[in-house]
Write a protein that holds these residues in place. Structure first.
Motif, PDB file in Angstrom:
ATOM      1  N   LYS A 151     -18.682   8.050  -3.145  1.00  0.00           N
ATOM      2  CA  LYS A 151     -19.440   6.866  -3.553  1.00  0.00           C
ATOM      3  C   LYS A 151     -19.016   5.652  -2.723  1.00  0.00           C
ATOM      4  O   LYS A 151     -17.864   5.548  -2.306  1.00  0.00           O
ATOM      5  CB  LYS A 151     -19.213   6.565  -5.036  1.00  0.00           C
ATOM      6  N   MET A 152     -19.946   4.729  -2.519  1.00  0.00           N
ATOM      7  CA  MET A 152     -19.672   3.524  -1.739  1.00  0.00           C
ATOM      8  C   MET A 152     -20.223   2.303  -2.473  1.00  0.00           C
ATOM      9  O   MET A 152     -21.367   2.308  -2.905  1.00  0.00           O
ATOM     10  CB  MET A 152     -20.313   3.632  -0.355  1.00  0.00           C
ATOM     11  N   MET A 153     -19.396   1.276  -2.614  1.00  0.00           N
ATOM     12  CA  MET A 153     -19.826   0.017  -3.212  1.00  0.00           C
ATOM     13  C   MET A 153     -19.809  -1.080  -2.155  1.00  0.00           C
ATOM     14  O   MET A 153     -18.848  -1.200  -1.391  1.00  0.00           O
ATOM     15  CB  MET A 153     -18.884  -0.386  -4.367  1.00  0.00           C
ATOM     16  N   LEU A 154     -20.872  -1.863  -2.114  1.00  0.00           N
ATOM     17  CA  LEU A 154     -20.919  -3.020  -1.221  1.00  0.00           C
ATOM     18  C   LEU A 154     -20.169  -4.189  -1.841  1.00  0.00           C
ATOM     19  O   LEU A 154     -20.322  -4.475  -3.032  1.00  0.00           O
ATOM     20  CB  LEU A 154     -22.363  -3.462  -0.984  1.00  0.00           C
ATOM     21  N   LEU A 155     -19.368  -4.881  -1.039  1.00  0.00           N
ATOM     22  CA  LEU A 155     -18.714  -6.109  -1.467  1.00  0.00           C
ATOM     23  C   LEU A 155     -19.242  -7.250  -0.600  1.00  0.00           C
ATOM     24  O   LEU A 155     -19.324  -7.105   0.623  1.00  0.00           O
ATOM     25  CB  LEU A 155     -17.197  -6.007  -1.308  1.00  0.00           C
ATOM     26  N   LYS A 156     -19.601  -8.373  -1.232  1.00  0.00           N
ATOM     27  CA  LYS A 156     -20.118  -9.533  -0.501  1.00  0.00           C
ATOM     28  C   LYS A 156     -21.362  -9.137   0.302  1.00  0.00           C
ATOM     29  O   LYS A 156     -22.109  -8.258  -0.110  1.00  0.00           O
ATOM     30  CB  LYS A 156     -19.038 -10.123   0.408  1.00  0.00           C
ATOM     31  N   GLY A 157     -21.583  -9.764   1.447  1.00  0.00           N
ATOM     32  CA  GLY A 157     -22.695  -9.396   2.307  1.00  0.00           C
ATOM     33  C   GLY A 157     -24.015  -9.297   1.575  1.00  0.00           C
ATOM     34  O   GLY A 157     -24.461 -10.233   0.913  1.00  0.00           O
ATOM     35  N   LEU A 158     -24.637  -8.123   1.671  1.00  0.00           N
ATOM     36  CA  LEU A 158     -25.937  -7.912   1.036  1.00  0.00           C
ATOM     37  C   LEU A 158     -25.854  -8.012  -0.481  1.00  0.00           C
ATOM     38  O   LEU A 158     -26.831  -8.379  -1.149  1.00  0.00           O
ATOM     39  CB  LEU A 158     -26.507  -6.553   1.443  1.00  0.00           C
ATOM     40  N   ALA A 159     -24.679  -7.692  -1.049  1.00  0.00           N
ATOM     41  CA  ALA A 159     -24.509  -7.825  -2.504  1.00  0.00           C
ATOM     42  C   ALA A 159     -24.673  -9.282  -2.929  1.00  0.00           C
ATOM     43  O   ALA A 159     -25.044  -9.552  -4.072  1.00  0.00           O
ATOM     44  CB  ALA A 159     -23.136  -7.302  -2.922  1.00  0.00           C
ATOM     45  N   CYS A 160     -24.390 -10.218  -2.025  1.00  0.00           N
ATOM     46  CA  CYS A 160     -24.666 -11.644  -2.274  1.00  0.00           C
ATOM     47  C   CYS A 160     -26.088 -12.005  -1.835  1.00  0.00           C
ATOM     48  O   CYS A 160     -26.789 -12.751  -2.512  1.00  0.00           O
ATOM     49  CB  CYS A 160     -23.677 -12.528  -1.513  1.00  0.00           C
ATOM     50  N   GLY A 161     -26.492 -11.478  -0.686  1.00  0.00           N
ATOM     51  CA  GLY A 161     -27.779 -11.847  -0.103  1.00  0.00           C
ATOM     52  C   GLY A 161     -28.966 -11.559  -0.985  1.00  0.00           C
ATOM     53  O   GLY A 161     -29.977 -12.273  -0.925  1.00  0.00           O
ATOM     54  N   ILE A 162     -28.875 -10.510  -1.817  1.00  0.00           N
ATOM     55  CA  ILE A 162     -30.008 -10.177  -2.686  1.00  0.00           C
ATOM     56  C   ILE A 162     -30.317 -11.293  -3.673  1.00  0.00           C
ATOM     57  O   ILE A 162     -31.424 -11.349  -4.217  1.00  0.00           O
ATOM     58  CB  ILE A 162     -29.759  -8.864  -3.454  1.00  0.00           C
ATOM     59  N   ASP A 163     -29.372 -12.200  -3.907  1.00  0.00           N
ATOM     60  CA  ASP A 163     -29.590 -13.295  -4.843  1.00  0.00           C
ATOM     61  C   ASP A 163     -30.181 -14.531  -4.167  1.00  0.00           C
ATOM     62  O   ASP A 163     -30.556 -15.495  -4.843  1.00  0.00           O
ATOM     63  CB  ASP A 163     -28.281 -13.679  -5.544  1.00  0.00           C
ATOM     64  N   TRP A 164     -30.248 -14.548  -2.846  1.00  0.00           N
ATOM     65  CA  TRP A 164     -30.833 -15.673  -2.121  1.00  0.00           C
ATOM     66  C   TRP A 164     -32.359 -15.580  -2.187  1.00  0.00           C
ATOM     67  O   TRP A 164     -32.915 -14.483  -2.236  1.00  0.00           O
ATOM     68  CB  TRP A 164     -30.395 -15.650  -0.663  1.00  0.00           C
ATOM     69  N   PRO A 165     -33.064 -16.716  -2.159  1.00  0.00           N
ATOM     70  CA  PRO A 165     -34.530 -16.668  -2.164  1.00  0.00           C
ATOM     71  C   PRO A 165     -35.094 -15.969  -0.931  1.00  0.00           C
ATOM     72  O   PRO A 165     -36.142 -15.328  -0.996  1.00  0.00           O
ATOM     73  CB  PRO A 165     -34.947 -18.144  -2.213  1.00  0.00           C
ATOM     74  N   LYS A 166     -34.402 -16.098   0.207  1.00  0.00           N
ATOM     75  CA  LYS A 166     -34.767 -15.382   1.428  1.00  0.00           C
ATOM     76  C   LYS A 166     -33.515 -14.646   1.922  1.00  0.00           C
ATOM     77  O   LYS A 166     -32.751 -15.185   2.723  1.00  0.00           O
ATOM     78  CB  LYS A 166     -35.270 -16.343   2.505  1.00  0.00           C
ATOM     79  N   PRO A 167     -33.291 -13.422   1.470  1.00  0.00           N
ATOM     80  CA  PRO A 167     -32.081 -12.685   1.886  1.00  0.00           C
ATOM     81  C   PRO A 167     -31.932 -12.575   3.394  1.00  0.00           C
ATOM     82  O   PRO A 167     -30.812 -12.547   3.913  1.00  0.00           O
ATOM     83  CB  PRO A 167     -32.278 -11.309   1.250  1.00  0.00           C
ATOM     84  N   GLU A 168     -33.056 -12.543   4.103  1.00  0.00           N
ATOM     85  CA  GLU A 168     -33.010 -12.417   5.555  1.00  0.00           C
ATOM     86  C   GLU A 168     -32.535 -13.692   6.250  1.00  0.00           C
ATOM     87  O   GLU A 168     -32.257 -13.686   7.447  1.00  0.00           O
ATOM     88  CB  GLU A 168     -34.389 -12.012   6.106  1.00  0.00           C
ATOM     89  N   HIS A 169     -32.429 -14.786   5.499  1.00  0.00           N
ATOM     90  CA  HIS A 169     -31.964 -16.046   6.083  1.00  0.00           C
ATOM     91  C   HIS A 169     -30.513 -16.351   5.737  1.00  0.00           C
ATOM     92  O   HIS A 169     -30.012 -17.424   6.079  1.00  0.00           O
ATOM     93  CB  HIS A 169     -32.881 -17.195   5.670  1.00  0.00           C
ATOM     94  N   ARG A 170     -29.856 -15.427   5.080  1.00  0.00           N
ATOM     95  CA  ARG A 170     -28.410 -15.534   4.908  1.00  0.00           C
ATOM     96  C   ARG A 170     -27.747 -14.873   6.120  1.00  0.00           C
ATOM     97  O   ARG A 170     -28.197 -13.827   6.572  1.00  0.00           O
ATOM     98  CB  ARG A 170     -27.952 -14.809   3.646  1.00  0.00           C
ATOM     99  N   PRO A 171     -26.680 -15.448   6.668  1.00  0.00           N
ATOM    100  CA  PRO A 171     -26.007 -14.796   7.806  1.00  0.00           C
ATOM    101  C   PRO A 171     -25.228 -13.563   7.354  1.00  0.00           C
ATOM    102  O   PRO A 171     -24.638 -13.554   6.274  1.00  0.00           O
ATOM    103  CB  PRO A 171     -25.055 -15.880   8.328  1.00  0.00           C
ATOM    104  N   TYR A 172     -25.242 -12.522   8.180  1.00  0.00           N
ATOM    105  CA  TYR A 172     -24.515 -11.285   7.871  1.00  0.00           C
ATOM    106  C   TYR A 172     -23.574 -10.961   9.025  1.00  0.00           C
ATOM    107  O   TYR A 172     -24.002 -10.857  10.170  1.00  0.00           O
ATOM    108  CB  TYR A 172     -25.481 -10.126   7.640  1.00  0.00           C
ATOM    109  N   GLY A 173     -22.296 -10.818   8.697  1.00  0.00           N
ATOM    110  CA  GLY A 173     -21.302 -10.480   9.713  1.00  0.00           C
ATOM    111  C   GLY A 173     -20.918  -9.030   9.611  1.00  0.00           C
ATOM    112  O   GLY A 173     -21.690  -8.134   9.945  1.00  0.00           O
ATOM    113  N   ASP A 174     -19.708  -8.764   9.090  1.00  0.00           N
ATOM    114  CA  ASP A 174     -19.267  -7.384   8.923  1.00  0.00           C
ATOM    115  C   ASP A 174     -19.771  -6.831   7.586  1.00  0.00           C
ATOM    116  O   ASP A 174     -20.420  -7.527   6.812  1.00  0.00           O
ATOM    117  CB  ASP A 174     -17.745  -7.270   9.029  1.00  0.00           C
TER     118      ASP A 174
END
Length: 357
Positions: free
Chosen positions: A100-123
């Motif tokens: 099993k794999m759990m996401l931490l930060k990143g997309l797990a945060c981005g899904i709460d933004w009004p435009k997830p594609e406009h949040r910066p994503y690093g590692d």
């Protein structure tokens, strides 16, 4: 940087871009300075969203706007597509071996933004429910190089993305309190009932209580040690907006109080409301010292100690000592550990992993 002149213009446009309440943009606008600030904080896409809501006579020159649009399309929106693909592929790979794999930060945060594609994503940060070593062995057999020279996670690359595979949520060697807090995070981390769909793959994300505590702890750790970007405060604001009714606030604030994290928590809430335009009603309370809030905001936007670490062991050590001295006031907001005890534990922390110096 003409920081004093540009701070309010920058924050006004960020509030507009986030879809939050703000007053009209006032006075002269130094677009070059705003562009630099946006780039530093990974908020170019959000700033562009704000610009699109301005009347024509308030917008930057067309040539600059087109340059900005190109940067957002390539650096944010296209990267977001590739980021999701990498997460889905990793999930499918591990799932084929029963991991099993759990996401931490990143997309797990981005899904709460009004435009997830406009949040910066690093590692990409992941947690594998205590099976990190077994998961890394699968990668090694696949021919992937795994770097184990870091504290609390290993590192490898999937596509062009660096992945941090956490065996601990936080660095237990740097502060005495982290050892006990890590036990709580691991206990919360056994909950695999919260998921999202990423390109057809079901991916675990943290429970609201785990995510709240981990987001705050991670942000405070970076704030006290080196500094944070405004994006990390925005992550907290959107997370609370999306999950306020699911968080056990009494429990969370009790933990924050036990580990000396309440002062920074209160300031983060205040920044979300007073400077980023989030509604105060989504937070259990917003109480703060105005002077301290301004000091934190100024430190985020224009750090006292520049973030670039010099090359060469002697210069790095001197730089980090100077940074530690300058950051003592931040440590007191984020920890209840003795400052000098933490200092010597930090030295031991570097001796354990010399590459971290």
């Amino acid at each position: 940087m003409k920081y004093d002149m540009s701070k309010e213009s920058f924050l006004t446009l960020i509030r507009l871009g986030l879809g939050n309440h703000t007053l009209p943009l006032q006075g002269y606008i130094d677009w070059s300075t705003l562009q630099d600030l946006a780039t530093q904080h990974g908020l170019s896409a959000v700033l562009l969203d704000g610009i699109e809501k301005l009347p024509e006579n308030k917008r930057p020159p067309k040539e600059l706007t087109l340059q900005w649009i190109g940067e957002v399309l390539h650096g944010y929106e296209q990267r977001y597509v590739l980021y999701r693909c990498a997460i889905a592929e990793m999930t499918a790979f591990y799932k084929s071996y029963g991991v099993k794999m759990m996401l931490l930060k990143g997309l797990a945060c981005g899904i709460d933004w009004p435009k997830p594609e406009h949040r910066p994503y690093g590692d990409i940060d992941i947690w594998q429910f205590g099976k990190q070593r077994e998961a890394d062995e699968l990668l090694i057999k696949k021919g992937v190089k795994v770097d184990s020279s870091h504290h609390h996670h290993t590192v490898f690359y999937w596509r062009e993305f660096m992945v941090e595979n956490h065996y601990d949520f936080i660095n237990i060697h740097h502060h005495k309190s982290n050892y006990e807090l890590e036990k709580l995070l691991k206990k919360l981390g056994q909950d695999d009932s919260h998921t999202i769909n990423v390109n057809g793959e079901i991916v675990c994300i943290p429970s609201p209580n785990l995510h709240a505590l981990f987001l705050l702890k991670h942000t405070m750790s970076h704030f006290a040690a080196e500094g944070i970007r405004l994006r990390q405060i925005i992550d907290w604001g959107f997370f609370v907006k999306a999950h306020a009714k699911e968080i056990d606030w009494s429990w969370l604030e009790g933990v924050l109080n036990e580990y000396g994290m309440l002062p920074a928590y209160n300031i983060f809430n205040a920044l979300c409301v007073a400077d980023l335009g989030f509604e105060s009603s989504i937070f259990p309370k917003v109480q703060f010292c105005p002077f301290l809030k301004e000091r934190v905001l100024n430190e985020i936007l224009e750090p006292e100690i520049e973030r670039k670490v010099p090359k060469g062991i002697i210069k790095r050590v001197a730089y980090k000592l100077r940074r530690w001295k300058a950051n003592r006031w931040k440590h007191q907001m984020c920890y209840n550990d003795n400052l000098y005890s933490a200092f010597f534990r930090g030295i031991w922390n570097h001796l354990l992993k010399p590459s971290s110096i």
